[in-house]
Design a protein around this motif. Structure first.
Motif, PDB file in Angstrom:
ATOM      1  N   LEU A 161       0.892  -1.229   0.013  1.00 31.86           N
ATOM      2  CA  LEU A 161       0.093   0.020   0.175  1.00 31.86           C
ATOM      3  C   LEU A 161       0.924   1.201   0.033  1.00 31.86           C
ATOM      4  O   LEU A 161       1.773   1.045   0.810  1.00 31.86           O
ATOM      5  N   SER A 162       0.637   2.074  -0.961  1.00 36.29           N
ATOM      6  CA  SER A 162       1.313   3.386  -0.719  1.00 36.29           C
ATOM      7  C   SER A 162       0.371   4.401  -0.722  1.00 36.29           C
ATOM      8  O   SER A 162      -0.740   4.618  -1.030  1.00 36.29           O
ATOM      9  N   LEU A 163       0.784   5.402   0.473  1.00 34.80           N
ATOM     10  CA  LEU A 163       0.139   6.750   0.748  1.00 34.80           C
ATOM     11  C   LEU A 163       1.013   7.972   0.071  1.00 34.80           C
ATOM     12  O   LEU A 163       2.055   8.221   0.317  1.00 34.80           O
ATOM     13  N   ARG A 164       0.205   8.884  -0.495  1.00 32.75           N
ATOM     14  CA  ARG A 164       0.794   9.958  -1.296  1.00 32.75           C
ATOM     15  C   ARG A 164       0.529  10.910   0.020  1.00 32.75           C
ATOM     16  O   ARG A 164      -0.317  11.282   0.556  1.00 32.75           O
ATOM     17  N   HIS A 165       1.741  12.058  -0.029  1.00 33.14           N
ATOM     18  CA  HIS A 165       1.758  13.122   1.010  1.00 33.14           C
ATOM     19  C   HIS A 165       2.157  14.319   0.249  1.00 33.14           C
ATOM     20  O   HIS A 165       2.703  14.285  -0.812  1.00 33.14           O
TER      21      HIS A 165
END
Ligand SMILES: C[S@@+](CC[C@H](N)C(=O)[O-])C[C@H]1O[C@@H](n2cnc3c(N)ncnc32)[C@H](O)[C@@H]1O
Length: 210
Positions: A152-156
């Motif tokens: 899972l990747s989260l963009r900030h």
């Protein structure tokens, strides 16, 4: 929508806001980087043996195609019809099962009763609000085979105009995953592969223990 959009404005938008209108340009952008580059941090978590893979929010199918080329049986779930059609055409040479399904409920996939050895959630989780993230983690965990993994990747960083994104932390995501019996295999930060100013990413890997 700028990064200082109010939460009321964001709540009024759909998680897929902005994707249909921008589909052609976005697909070009997604395909301008390789699967290996995007997933550099987590390539060691991808099963070496061919297995069942689900890519949720598959976009143009870049990752689905790369994993199909490695011999995995890949389902690509993508709710934006424009991206789904583009992806289907662009990667017609790869055996990918495209499906119209969306977080948090994933009704089609749940009804099908399939289980997956690897589930990708690349750049999609932060489109969900808090309630959807809580519901979605249970649904996704329920689609894992024993020993199966989630990447899972989260963009900030700043939110692109017209898109709905929430500031989502690794801690919250890890808490939700652990609450559904998943172990944390990986937790790292990285720079943006497209080099966009102010944008960074968290990469997480989870596993349903045997
Ligand atoms: C930033 S794009 C990432 C696409 C692809 N995973 C990639 O890394 O190139 C986010 C994708 O999530 C999809 N999406 C948005 N809301 C979704 C939802 N509720 N369930 C599943 N996918 C969703 C969008 O249509 C879009 O294709």
């Amino acid at each position: 929508m700028s990064s200082d959009a109010t939460s009321a404005q964001l709540q009024g938008m759909d998680s897929t806001a902005g994707y249909a209108e921008g589909a052609e340009a976005l697909a070009e952008q997604y395909e301008s980087v390789t699967f290996a580059e995007v997933h550099r941090e987590v390539l060691h978590l991808i099963p070496a043996r061919p297995g069942r893979v689900l890519d949720i929010g598959a976009g143009s199918g870049r990752d689905a195609a790369a994993l199909a080329a490695q011999g995995h049986r890949v389902v690509a779930a993508e709710p934006t019809v424009e991206l789904r059609s583009l992806g289907r055409r662009r990667h017609a040479d790869r055996q990918i099962e495209w499906t119209d399904d969306a977080l948090p409920e994933l009704p089609g996939l749940i009804a099908a009763g399939s289980r997956f050895d690897l589930i990708l959630l690349t750049a999609v989780w932060m489109h969900l609000d808090e309630r959807q993230r809580a519901l979605g983690m249970g649904r996704v965990a329920g689609l894992l085979a024993t020993g199966g993994r989630i990447i899972l990747s989260l963009r900030h960083g700043p939110v692109p105009m017209g898109r709905r994104m929430f500031p989502v932390t690794a801690q919250e995501t890890i808490g939700l995953a652990r609450g559904h019996g998943l172990d944390v295999l990986h937790h790292a930060q990285r720079e943006d592969p497209h080099g966009r100013p102010g944008v960074s990413w968290t990469y997480l890997g989870f596993e349903l223990p045997r």
